[in-house]
Design an enzyme around this catalytic site. Structure first.
Site, PDB file in Angstrom:
ATOM      1  N   PRO A   2       0.833  -1.204   0.000  1.00  0.00           N
ATOM      2  CA  PRO A   2       0.000   0.000   0.000  1.00  0.00           C
ATOM      3  C   PRO A   2       0.869   1.257   0.000  1.00  0.00           C
ATOM      4  CG  PRO A   2      -0.835  -1.594   1.568  1.00  0.00           C
ATOM      5  CD  PRO A   2       0.500  -2.106   1.104  1.00  0.00           C
ATOM      6  N   GLU A   3       0.583   2.183  -0.892  1.00  0.00           N
ATOM      7  CA  GLU A   3       1.327   3.435  -0.961  1.00  0.00           C
ATOM      8  C   GLU A   3       0.439   4.559  -0.437  1.00  0.00           C
ATOM      9  OE1 GLU A   3       3.307   3.949  -4.703  1.00  0.00           O
ATOM     10  OE2 GLU A   3       3.967   1.875  -4.770  1.00  0.00           O
ATOM     11  N   HIS A  91      -5.060 -14.376   9.315  1.00  0.00           N
ATOM     12  CA  HIS A  91      -4.108 -13.279   9.497  1.00  0.00           C
ATOM     13  C   HIS A  91      -4.743 -12.006  10.043  1.00  0.00           C
ATOM     14  CE1 HIS A  91      -1.161 -15.796   7.552  1.00  0.00           C
ATOM     15  NE2 HIS A  91      -1.969 -15.945   6.508  1.00  0.00           N
ATOM     16  N   ARG A 110       1.762 -10.988   5.802  1.00  0.00           N
ATOM     17  CA  ARG A 110       3.227 -11.010   5.879  1.00  0.00           C
ATOM     18  C   ARG A 110       3.755 -10.476   7.204  1.00  0.00           C
ATOM     19  NH1 ARG A 110       4.861  -8.918  -0.226  1.00  0.00           N
ATOM     20  NH2 ARG A 110       3.295 -10.153  -1.345  1.00  0.00           N
TER      21      ARG A 110
END
Length: 273
Positions: A2-3, A91, A110
């Site tokens: 994500p930016e 997650h 992650r």
């Protein structure tokens, strides 16, 4: 990952659900993220949420008594507003139950994100925010400042734009797109970009980022908006992940190279230097 537009899209999505609500319960399912979730984070239970802001790609949730929750989505993190009765996914590492009856869940396969706590008058005093450059959509980011910051940098302009000390939040996708719009090749040394072209580049960065924010962020494999749906800016990209496809402006095949272990895309004709 994500930016900035994805993070800002998330901020705007969760803010209406959080502000004014009391944080009833904090559920920590895993603490071993990029940084361990601190024990002090439990102190935010029972506090009222006053605002949801953003600095670079960090979300800052400000609560009563100068408590702040700081969140970075890392490479694969996302936030969703859901019914607490919804089964936890593998997650889903952290859940925040609100007085509205809804729940904010942090999902991160992650586990390279950050969820931490800061107690003090300003969360920007946290070490995470030290040495960050200007926000690209603010008045602090302007041609004079960028030009000066690049004068001693011999590294490629694309790599320089991804340095958070130069400007925050212009990640791989938006650096490629902005350089295309400005007609600057990503391999050009940062200190060789003329002042005139810097004027154009700053305007292109602001335009590309704002357009993506307005359209909900770029569709990435790992990014979901707060409602679980992907963004929808991806189809309008001019060069990113279009290797071999014709340039949308001149039909020259888009080229791909690797810079600082990241893929860069450009048009050899439109981006001459």
């Amino acid at each position: 990952m994500p930016e900035l537009p994805e993070v800002e899209t998330t901020r705007r999505g969760i803010e209406p659900h959080l502000v004014g609500m009391t944080l009833r319960e904090l559920i920590i399912r895993r603490r071993d993220l990029r940084q361990a979730v601190p024990q002090s984070i439990q102190d935010i239970e029972g506090k009222i949420i006053h605002s949801v802001s953003r600095r670079a790609k960090y979300l800052i949730v400000t609560l009563d008594e100068e408590h702040h929750l700081i969140i970075h989505l890392g490479m694969s993190g996302s936030l969703r507003i859901i019914d607490p009765a919804t089964d936890f996914r593998t997650h889903d590492h952290i859940a925040i139950t609100l007085s509205s009856g809804l729940q904010l869940r942090y999902h991160d396969p992650r586990r390279f994100g950050i969820v931490t706590h800061y107690h003090g008058a300003t969360p920007l005093a946290h070490p995470l925010f030290a040495a960050l450059g200007p926000e690209p959509l603010s008045d602090d980011f302007h041609p004079n400042g960028l030009f000066q910051s690049l004068q001693n940098l011999k590294r490629p302009i694309k790599v320089a734009l991804m340095d958070n000390a130069v400007v925050v939040g212009v990640g791989n996708i938006y650096a490629s797109e902005s350089l295309f719009q400005a007609g600057i090749r990503p391999t050009t040394a940062a200190n060789e970009v003329s002042r005139k072209r810097i004027d154009t580049l700053v305007e292109c960065i602001k335009t590309v980022l704002q357009k993506s924010i307005d359209q909900g962020g770029t569709t990435l494999r790992d990014f979901l908006r707060e409602n679980g749906e992907p963004g929808y800016f991806r189809q309008e990209l001019f060069v990113y992940e279009r290797e071999g496809l014709p340039c949308r402006l001149c039909s020259t095949p888009i080229s791909k190279i690797t810079q600082a272990q990241r893929s860069s895309y450009y048009c050899a004709k439109c981006q001459k230097r």
